[in-house]
Design an enzyme around this catalytic site. Structure first.
Site, short mmCIF file in Angstrom:
data_model
loop_
_atom_site.label_atom_id
_atom_site.label_comp_id
_atom_site.label_asym_id
_atom_site.label_seq_id
_atom_site.Cartn_x
_atom_site.Cartn_y
_atom_site.Cartn_z
N HIS A 141 25.90 1.35 22.47
CA HIS A 141 26.28 2.19 21.18
C HIS A 141 24.84 2.49 20.26
O HIS A 141 24.61 3.56 20.20
CB HIS A 141 27.45 1.71 20.27
CG HIS A 141 27.66 2.42 19.30
ND1 HIS A 141 27.12 2.29 17.77
CD2 HIS A 141 28.58 3.53 19.01
CE1 HIS A 141 27.55 3.22 17.05
NE2 HIS A 141 28.41 4.12 17.78
N ASN A 177 15.47 28.27 -2.32
CA ASN A 177 15.90 26.93 -2.96
C ASN A 177 16.74 27.28 -4.39
O ASN A 177 17.68 26.92 -4.69
CB ASN A 177 14.76 26.19 -3.40
CG ASN A 177 14.08 25.73 -1.90
OD1 ASN A 177 14.75 25.69 -1.08
ND2 ASN A 177 12.83 25.03 -2.33
N CYS A 185 10.43 31.58 1.95
CA CYS A 185 9.47 30.47 1.86
C CYS A 185 10.37 29.07 1.28
O CYS A 185 9.66 28.22 0.86
CB CYS A 185 8.18 30.66 0.85
SG CYS A 185 8.91 31.16 -1.03
#
Length: 690
Positions: free
Chosen positions: A273, A585, A648
């Site tokens: 795992h 943003n 950007c």
């Protein structure tokens, strides 16, 4: 009864919630597959195993795998028993790493080729046939029941970033796949694994090896030891680097593995795992280090004759399986070869340029080495914090009149000009977008009494005067306050100084033979009059510099579209702007009404409960924010068809967001230097898909 149990499970509350979270239509229902079984636990003439047609860690064209005698499939991946190797070569490598002699290896851990040669030969032949058919590395599961080989399944195998690149390029050179398929085989985010530091070779020679395990997932990692997923998450939230140490891992450890720098396990093999998950995540992992002793209760791990407590530093080499004492320093990776070939293919097929967000000449050079074709965002405020510059900035802020501010700005002018010269030089021939001052002024002033007192003495002011000025700058919601173009409109002398620094730097570098393309970006515009005001200041200042110097240089004036109103009125703003750059943003923050700083407190809960699929600050919300972006592009180009458009925000390096921007016909995306290769491949894939 078994069939009914499966159907019943599909109708319980947990399953219904799962379907809703993953938007699975109710009418899809479910299906039950019933088949006969074969058993690998019917004695020493039976076995079970997992095999790969190529090395999943390095991409080397070498069949490999693991098996267990008298066992079932889950036993191999559970990590409870350490499995044996299928090939003699693999078995010898494994024994050498474990310090086991050849005689002991043959007697205690023989390969499948040695213990069941006919089955091993048949398995290898089938693996070759499957890879030839699927034209990709195969991950296969098999069972041997009473001496007969049975194939259970095959699938395209998970692999590291390095293996992904090598396998694709090897298959391309062999003529099995074409160039476009090679690019489409790339998972852009996985390229990130190839771009980060590796251990410094000189430091590695001095490093003390305290344990050895299997090189389950390559890379270099250093961190403080933690022993649970919960602790790993808690430490990571405090910005601490951790290495998760477990006896063996299980799905419950996933969250801890995700935030850890690396994973070390006492048990398990290359297909356990920990190994499989770590490779999928691109995490450094050393598994099956049988000599270490882990004590969860005491929170200690003993290795190399030393007891390591929680918080002690260790370093992992996932490429060799070695564990080192302490924190081993790293160096930048060397890129080229197959990676360079992938980048060349991306350049061949892409239609969207990839720029970088860079604030220093060093970052600009690094990005250019990764193939960036210009700068999409240079944040000038980042330059204000270096050395003594912050003193001049504070002097400007504390001045009570225009003359005082201008005198302080004169001190900043040569510093900014020098920075811009270095950036223009690094981006010779490409466009450089420089954003004017954006953050609110309170970010630049001291908020502690001791620092305020020191500043007052330097400025010849009283402490009370400094405190009063600092208090006057405080805002209830500074991200929506006196910042961006609002600063330049209120204090045009700031815009004048920055424009002069940009234009003078461009002229100086032009005189040195550098091909400069300055682009001045006005931040946080929401109305036509805001951009017109600042564009006038920029153009008047540039004209003055040209007159003083007796020469000129072409430049552009544009804006950052990050206020929803700017997208809605983009047709008006485009009458002044030469280019748009979407600052996703802030656009995401304002569109959702989520604070970028505070949203993580609830976004994690939102994702877990299906309110949102992804963090909108990581992956562009195409349905909402994306529609504003689309509107901005269409309205802007309706006014000015030749309008240059880019992005950007941080989304500029996220693959699905890059593809969205490419399909909108943007000229470029811009991202941080280390995400440039990711964006380049994503942009090429978008062109191929289109």
């Amino acid at each position: 009864g078994g069939i009914c149990a499966v159907f019943d499970s599909w109708m319980n509350e947990r399953a219904i919630l799962y379907r809703r979270m993953n938007q699975i239509p109710e009418e899809w229902g479910t299906a039950v597959n019933v088949q006969a079984m074969v058993y690998g636990n019917m004695g020493n003439n039976s076995a079970t195993g997992v095999a790969f047609s190529r090395d999943a860690a390095t991409g080397e064209n070498m069949f490999n795998g693991e098996y267990l005698i008298n066992a079932q499939g889950e036993d191999v991946v559970a990590g409870i028993r350490t499995p044996q190797q299928i090939t003699v070569e693999g078995s010898r490598r494994w024994a050498a790493l474990q310090g086991i002699s050849e005689d002991d290896r043959k007697n205690k851990y023989p390969s499948l080729e040695e213990s069941m040669p006919d089955c091993a030969a048949e398995l290898i032949a089938i693996a070759n046939r499957l890879e030839d058919y699927y034209k990709d590395m195969q991950d296969m599961e098999f069972t041997i029941q009473d001496g007969k080989l049975w194939m259970l399944q095959t699938r395209n195998g998970k692999r590291t970033g390095a293996a992904m690149v090598k396998i694709a390029m090897d298959l391309l050179r062999a003529g099995q796949i074409d160039e476009k398929t090679t690019l489409m085989r790339m998972e852009p985010q996985k390229l990130d694994e190839l771009l980060h530091p590796v251990f410094d070779k000189a430091a590695l020679k001095r490093a003390k090896v305290v344990a050895k395990g299997l090189p389950a997932s390559p890379g270099a990692a250093a961190g403080q030891v933690v022993f649970s997923a919960e602790d790993a998450e808690a430490w990571a939230e405090k910005k601490k680097k951790v290495v998760l140490v477990r006896i063996e891992t299980s799905p419950e450890d996933l969250r801890g593995m995700a935030v850890a720098q690396g994973i070390l396990t006492m048990r398990g093999g290359m297909t356990s795992h920990a190994a499989v998950v770590a490779r999928g995540m691109g995490k450094c992992c050393v598994s099956g280090a049988g000599e270490i002793k882990v004590d969860y209760k005491a929170k200690t791990v003993e290795m190399g004759g030393k007891v390591y407590k929680e918080g002690d530093w260790i370093s992992l080499n996932g490429s060799t399986g070695e564990v080192y004492d302490g924190q081993v320093p790293t160096t930048e990776p060397e890129l080229g070869g197959d990676f360079g070939a992938i980048m060349n293919l991306a350049a061949k097929y892409t239609k969207t340029l990839v720029r970088t967000n860079a604030d220093t000449p060093r970052d600009a050079k690094q990005a250019r080495n990764f193939g960036a074709q210009g700068i999409g965002l240079c944040r000038t405020e980042h330059m204000f914090f270096e050395g003594d510059r912050i003193k001049a900035v504070r002097e400007m802020i504390l001045s009570n009149d225009v003359d005082g501010r201008r005198n302080a700005l004169k001190k900043l002018l040569p510093m900014q000009r020098g920075d811009f010269e270095g950036i223009f030089e690094a981006m010779d021939g490409y466009g450089v977008t420089i954003r004017l001052l954006d953050p609110p002024l309170h970010e630049f002033v001291p908020h502690q009494t001791a620092t305020q007192k020191e500043l007052a003495q330097e400025m010849g002011l009283t402490l009370e005067e400094v405190k009063a000025k600092v208090d006057s700058l405080e805002e209830f919601n500074p991200m929506l306050g006196h910042r961006g173009c609002r600063l330049g409109i209120t204090y045009p002398e700031i815009t004048e100084m920055q424009t002069r620094a940009i234009i003078e730097a461009a002229l100086n570098m032009k005189a040195r033979g550098i091909d400069v393309h300055p682009e001045i970006m006005i931040p946080l515009v929401g109305t036509l009059k805001e951009i017109q005001n600042q564009a006038d200041v920029i153009n008047i200042t540039a004209a003055k510099v040209f007159e003083e110097r007796g020469e000129s240089v072409p430049y552009k004036v544009g804006t950052m579209i990050e206020v929803p109103r700017a997208a809605l009125t983009a047709d008006q703003i485009a009458t002044v702007a030469d280019f748009f750059s979407f600052g996703t943003n802030d656009l995401t923050q304002m569109t959702f009404g989520y604070s970028r700083d505070d949203a993580p407190k609830f976004l994690k809960f939102y994702k877990e409960h299906g309110i949102i699929k992804t963090d909108p600050f990581e992956v562009l919300d195409q349905e909402g924010v994306g529609q504003l972006v689309r509107m901005g592009v269409e309205k802007g180009r309706a006014t000015k068809p030749e309008l240059k458009v880019g992005i950007c925000g941080e989304h500029g390096g996220e693959p699905s967001s890059v593809k969205f921007c490419a399909k909108l016909g943007m000229n470029y995306v811009s991202c941080s230097p280390y995400r440039v290769p990711i964006a380049r491949v994503a942009a090429a894939q978008a062109a191929i898909e289109d």
